[in-house]
Design an enzyme around this catalytic site. Structure first.
Site, PDB file in Angstrom:
ATOM      1  N   HIS A  30       0.840  -1.204   0.000  1.00  0.00           N
ATOM      2  CA  HIS A  30       0.000   0.000   0.000  1.00  0.00           C
ATOM      3  C   HIS A  30       0.867   1.241   0.000  1.00  0.00           C
ATOM      4  O   HIS A  30       1.610   1.479   0.948  1.00  0.00           O
ATOM      5  CB  HIS A  30      -0.909   0.007   1.229  1.00  0.00           C
ATOM      6  CG  HIS A  30      -1.903  -1.114   1.228  1.00  0.00           C
ATOM      7  ND1 HIS A  30      -1.581  -2.380   1.630  1.00  0.00           N
ATOM      8  CD2 HIS A  30      -3.197  -1.139   0.850  1.00  0.00           C
ATOM      9  CE1 HIS A  30      -2.647  -3.157   1.505  1.00  0.00           C
ATOM     10  NE2 HIS A  30      -3.642  -2.440   1.038  1.00  0.00           N
ATOM     11  N   HIS A 266      -4.534   4.262  -3.236  1.00  0.00           N
ATOM     12  CA  HIS A 266      -4.555   3.527  -1.956  1.00  0.00           C
ATOM     13  C   HIS A 266      -3.554   2.360  -1.921  1.00  0.00           C
ATOM     14  O   HIS A 266      -2.813   2.197  -0.962  1.00  0.00           O
ATOM     15  CB  HIS A 266      -5.990   3.032  -1.694  1.00  0.00           C
ATOM     16  CG  HIS A 266      -6.087   1.994  -0.639  1.00  0.00           C
ATOM     17  ND1 HIS A 266      -6.223   2.309   0.692  1.00  0.00           N
ATOM     18  CD2 HIS A 266      -6.060   0.635  -0.719  1.00  0.00           C
ATOM     19  CE1 HIS A 266      -6.275   1.174   1.392  1.00  0.00           C
ATOM     20  NE2 HIS A 266      -6.186   0.155   0.566  1.00  0.00           N
ATOM     21  N   GLU A 413     -18.331  -5.020  23.888  1.00  0.00           N
ATOM     22  CA  GLU A 413     -17.518  -6.242  23.990  1.00  0.00           C
ATOM     23  C   GLU A 413     -16.299  -6.181  23.067  1.00  0.00           C
ATOM     24  O   GLU A 413     -15.205  -6.639  23.434  1.00  0.00           O
ATOM     25  CB  GLU A 413     -18.354  -7.491  23.640  1.00  0.00           C
ATOM     26  CG  GLU A 413     -19.484  -7.800  24.616  1.00  0.00           C
ATOM     27  CD  GLU A 413     -20.751  -6.998  24.339  1.00  0.00           C
ATOM     28  OE1 GLU A 413     -20.788  -6.235  23.336  1.00  0.00           O
ATOM     29  OE2 GLU A 413     -21.716  -7.120  25.115  1.00  0.00           O
ATOM     30  N   HIS A 475     -29.173 -16.549  23.594  1.00  0.00           N
ATOM     31  CA  HIS A 475     -28.186 -16.456  24.668  1.00  0.00           C
ATOM     32  C   HIS A 475     -27.505 -17.794  24.972  1.00  0.00           C
ATOM     33  O   HIS A 475     -26.724 -17.882  25.902  1.00  0.00           O
ATOM     34  CB  HIS A 475     -28.850 -15.921  25.943  1.00  0.00           C
ATOM     35  CG  HIS A 475     -29.106 -14.448  25.890  1.00  0.00           C
ATOM     36  ND1 HIS A 475     -29.735 -13.833  24.833  1.00  0.00           N
ATOM     37  CD2 HIS A 475     -28.796 -13.458  26.775  1.00  0.00           C
ATOM     38  CE1 HIS A 475     -29.817 -12.539  25.071  1.00  0.00           C
ATOM     39  NE2 HIS A 475     -29.251 -12.281  26.235  1.00  0.00           N
TER      40      HIS A 475
HETATM   41  C1  LIG Z   1     -11.595  -5.016   9.209  1.00  0.00           C
HETATM   42  C2  LIG Z   1     -11.003  -4.777   7.862  1.00  0.00           C
HETATM   43  N1  LIG Z   1     -11.797  -4.723   6.785  1.00  0.00           N
HETATM   44  C3  LIG Z   1     -11.274  -4.547   5.561  1.00  0.00           C
HETATM   45  C4  LIG Z   1      -9.935  -4.433   5.371  1.00  0.00           C
HETATM   46  C5  LIG Z   1      -9.347  -4.281   3.963  1.00  0.00           C
HETATM   47  N2  LIG Z   1      -8.873  -2.910   3.783  1.00  0.00           N
HETATM   48  C6  LIG Z   1      -7.584  -2.575   3.953  1.00  0.00           C
HETATM   49  S1  LIG Z   1      -7.299  -0.938   3.773  1.00  0.00           S
HETATM   50  C7  LIG Z   1      -8.926  -0.636   3.419  1.00  0.00           C
HETATM   51  C8  LIG Z   1      -9.392   0.764   3.167  1.00  0.00           C
HETATM   52  C9  LIG Z   1      -8.988   1.645   4.277  1.00  0.00           C
HETATM   53  O1  LIG Z   1      -9.234   2.983   3.991  1.00  0.00           O
HETATM   54  P1  LIG Z   1      -8.441   4.105   4.794  1.00  0.00           P
HETATM   55  O2  LIG Z   1      -8.366   3.779   6.212  1.00  0.00           O
HETATM   56  O3  LIG Z   1      -9.044   5.391   4.423  1.00  0.00           O
HETATM   57  O4  LIG Z   1      -6.976   3.964   4.258  1.00  0.00           O
HETATM   58  P2  LIG Z   1      -6.282   4.778   3.079  1.00  0.00           P
HETATM   59  O5  LIG Z   1      -7.095   4.508   1.862  1.00  0.00           O
HETATM   60  O6  LIG Z   1      -6.305   6.186   3.473  1.00  0.00           O
HETATM   61  O7  LIG Z   1      -4.926   4.172   3.020  1.00  0.00           O
HETATM   62  C10 LIG Z   1      -9.653  -1.820   3.450  1.00  0.00           C
HETATM   63  C11 LIG Z   1     -11.096  -1.910   3.173  1.00  0.00           C
HETATM   64  C12 LIG Z   1      -9.132  -4.495   6.523  1.00  0.00           C
HETATM   65  N3  LIG Z   1      -7.816  -4.402   6.469  1.00  0.00           N
HETATM   66  N4  LIG Z   1      -9.693  -4.631   7.744  1.00  0.00           N
END
Ligand SMILES: Cc1ncc(C[n+]2csc(CCOP(=O)(O)OP(=O)(O)O)c2C)c(N)n1
Length: 661
Positions: A30, A266, A413, A475
């Site tokens: 990334h 991204h 939780e 539950h």
């Molecule tokens: C719980 C979870 N869901 C989905 C992902 C896959 N994922 C990684 S980065 C991302 C987008 C994140 O967006 P942002 O926080 O705005 O990061 P940026 O694009 O600014 O790097 C997703 C959906 C993940 N890592 N964790």
């Protein structure tokens, strides 16, 4: 000291270059965050953070948590420049086998990485946990004459983290608790993965954070080094008693004009424009993974300055130890591994005729253990009245009492589990928390990370089966226990009577390399008084043991856990002398025993086996073999008094007798 913006700008270009080169070499990764937040990294590692790269676990360091773990190259580049034990070769090995630079940051793998992050939102929960730990440490160890702890917890999170429920649960808790040692930097670049963030969010975040009790600092240009520095310093100096959030407007993938500011920036999409981007950043075309001598020299000088501060602290620490030996001894306990047998000596055996739920036995066992382990802390998600894990001699952790050891998490939780991870990462206090077993599903993402990151969190989860009764199938866990048993490095212990419960707690506290879930009943169980106390306790530590031995040649083995142990013992009495009862509170512990021990408990010569557990049959095939029978509940439960439900679903001695015959 004024910020050396000229030098830090060069460092930003070179950190961007390291990210571009590493992602290009790996062919995956990334780029958006490492490029978009480069100036934030420069200010943190080049000026704002109180740390010592040569002592990454220094007690009074600022903790930096990259909640947006996908941007791992951000962290690796700045840790390298800051002078941590992370070389350019390590960066060149980005995402490769056994490297110090895995795809997402992993605790234990890289010096300077405070938490395993990647599942979005977890890092915010972890940061809140570290802030709780920090507040507790200040209250328990600072003295009128010495300030040992004055550090901050700083967390960088993006839109993705903010969209996750766990982050909002944790931030709401932090605001309520007034955790003013916590600073979140929100990398508000308005971009997520699939699209621009306005496709999926339109709330006024600043208002939302303010409403949750946070101070909001607006940073309209998250690339202005001076402005970032001022914002962080303002947050560090704040006296409002509230946690601080800096909303930094940044441009994702800044430095790659073809993709910057869009969701194409991204991931690794921008890497194909890498060469042009490097030229635009002023990096030499023929030298990849380039860091200039000037930038190295700046960070070396900065490190030397940090170390002067560190050495001063060491002096304070040494004087503090001499002046407060009892506090010093207490702090040392953080690295001691408690022994289960020593802990069990602190727990009196239960009256022979005791008949109590294992959650109630847990309450009685917890008290001497909490006395023996003053760094142990408890918590419940608004269910202390049912989970019974309140440390009776202690009070509620709150603004006015940061030394207290009972944390009221509210009905949060997921945050509770993520906060416990944060406390465990910090390594000073020993966290435990509680809810109903069925709500594992609300906490599971953080529980999984606890296992992955080898965090010794104890989950005291009660109401462990359809034995919940009238509350009904919503539950009544059926698949839950087996599903947690499937997580690697996760011990699940389901004790069958008060003495097994005592050993289960001791076993959980002895385990310092991973989490343990204690599954405890709501309904009363008889004390299995015919079995010696030592047999039940030691047997539980081994995971499984012979609870009732055959008195004639072995014909069959009944295997049971928790509330079904009583039924197996009753059935065995009727089945005759050739029947053995094996109590198996923990599959994981039993699996870890020697082959000889396992064979002594479950001899391969006897394949006539019946397992009984008030849950799905799932993992029991492994223990009963192809000729065995499993009495299990492969369906959802029923709303009725628990005795009726248990009978209806075949959890009785009669059902065992029928299966045996
Ligand atoms: C719980 C979870 N869901 C989905 C992902 C896959 N994922 C990684 S980065 C991302 C987008 C994140 O967006 P942002 O926080 O705005 O990061 P940026 O694009 O600014 O790097 C997703 C959906 C993940 N890592 N964790």
């Amino acid at each position: 000291m004024p910020l050396n913006t000229a030098l830090l700008s060069q460092a930003c270009a070179q950190a961007r270059g390291l990210a571009i080169d590493a992602v290009h070499k790996a062919g995956i990764g990334h780029l958006g965050l490492p490029l978009g937040a480069a100036e934030i990294g420069a200010v943190l590692y080049g000026s704002a953070l109180q740390h010592n790269p040569d002592d990454p676990r220094w007690l009074n360091r600022d903790r930096f948590i990259l909640s947006a773990g996908h941007g791992s190259m951000f962290l690796y580049a700045w840790l390298h420049l800051a002078g941590y034990d992370l070389s350019l070769d390590d960066i060149k090995a980005f995402r490769q086998l056994h490297s110090k630079t895995p795809g997402h940051p992993e605790f234990h793998e890289t010096p300077g990485v405070e938490c395993t992050t990647g599942p979005l939102g977890q890092g915010i929960g972890n940061a809140v946990g570290m802030a709780v730990s920090g507040k507790m440490a200040q209250a328990r160890f600072n003295t009128p004459d010495f300030t040992l702890f004055d550090n901050h917890i700083i967390c960088l999170a993006g839109d993705g983290c903010m969209q996750e429920g766990v982050a909002m649960e944790a931030m709401s808790f932090a605001g309520h608790q007034g955790l003013d040692n916590l600073i979140v930097i929100y990398d508000a670049n308005d971009v997520t993965l699939d699209a621009m963030a306005d496709k999926t969010q339109s709330e006024d975040s600043a208002k939302r954070f303010k409403a949750m009790g946070w101070d909001v600092i607006s940073l309209p240009d998250g690339h202005d080094l001076e402005a970032i520095s001022k914002a962080i310093s303002k947050a560090k100096k704040a006296t409002s008693g509230r946690p601080q959030i800096i909303i930094a407007k940044t441009i994702i993938a800044k430095g790659i004009p073809e993709v910057q500011g869009t969701n194409k920036g991204h991931g690794e999409g921008g890497a194909k424009f890498g060469e042009a981007a490097r030229a635009g950043l002023g990096l030499p075309a023929d030298r990849h993974f380039y860091v200039s001598d000037g930038v190295y020299a700046y960070f070396a000088a900065h490190k030397a300055k940090l170390q002067r501060h560190y050495k001063k602290w060491i002096k304070t620490y040494t004087a503090w130890r001499a002046a407060h030996p009892e506090k010093a001894a207490l702090l040392n306990q953080r690295s001691e591994k408690p022994s289960a047998s020593a802990l069990l000596e602190k727990i009196a055996s239960f009256p022979a005729d005791a008949k109590l739920a294992t959650r109630a036995a847990g309450r009685d066992v917890l008290q001497p253990l909490a006395a023996a382990l003053p760094l142990f802390v408890s918590g419940s998600a608004d269910l202390y009245g049912s989970t019974f894990n309140y440390i009776a001699t202690d009070k509620d952790f709150e603004k006015a009492d940061r030394a207290a050891r009972n944390i009221r998490y509210g009905i949060r939780e997921h945050a509770m589990a993520a906060i416990c991870n944060g406390i465990a990462y910090d390594g000073i206090f020993r966290p435990s928390c509680a809810t109903f077993l069925v709500f594992t599903d609300y906490a599971r993402p953080a529980m999984r990370v606890a296992a992955l990151a080898k965090l010794p969190v104890v989950y005291i989860y009660t109401h462990d089966s359809v034995g919940v009764g009238e509350d009904g199938p919503t539950h009544q866990p059926v698949e839950t226990i087996s599903s947690v048993r499937l997580i690697p490095n996760f011990d699940v212990i389901r004790p069958g009577d008060p003495e097994e419960t005592a050993a289960a707690f001791a076993a959980a506290l002895e385990n310092t390399s991973g989490p343990t879930l204690l599954a405890l009943t709501r309904q009363a169980l008889p004390n299995q008084n015919d079995i010696p106390v030592a047999t039940r306790r030691e047997g539980t530590l081994k995971g499984a043991y012979i609870a009732v031995a055959e008195t004639a040649p072995l014909e069959r083995i009944l295997i049971a856990t928790g509330s079904e142990l009583q039924h197996a013992i009753l059935a065995a009495r009727q089945l005759g002398a050739g029947t053995r009862v094996v109590s198996m509170p923990s599959m994981a512990r039993f699996d870890g025993q020697s082959r000889d021990y396992r064979e002594s408990v479950l001899p391969s010569s006897c394949q006539s086996r019946i397992a009984i557990e008030a849950g799905v049959s799932a993992l029991w095939h492994k223990y009963v073999g192809p000729q065995g029978r499993i009495l299990a509940i492969d369906r959802f439960g029923l709303s009725a008094p628990f005795q009726v439900v248990m009978k209806e679903l075949g959890m009785t001695p009669e059902a065992i007798l029928a299966a045996a015959r």
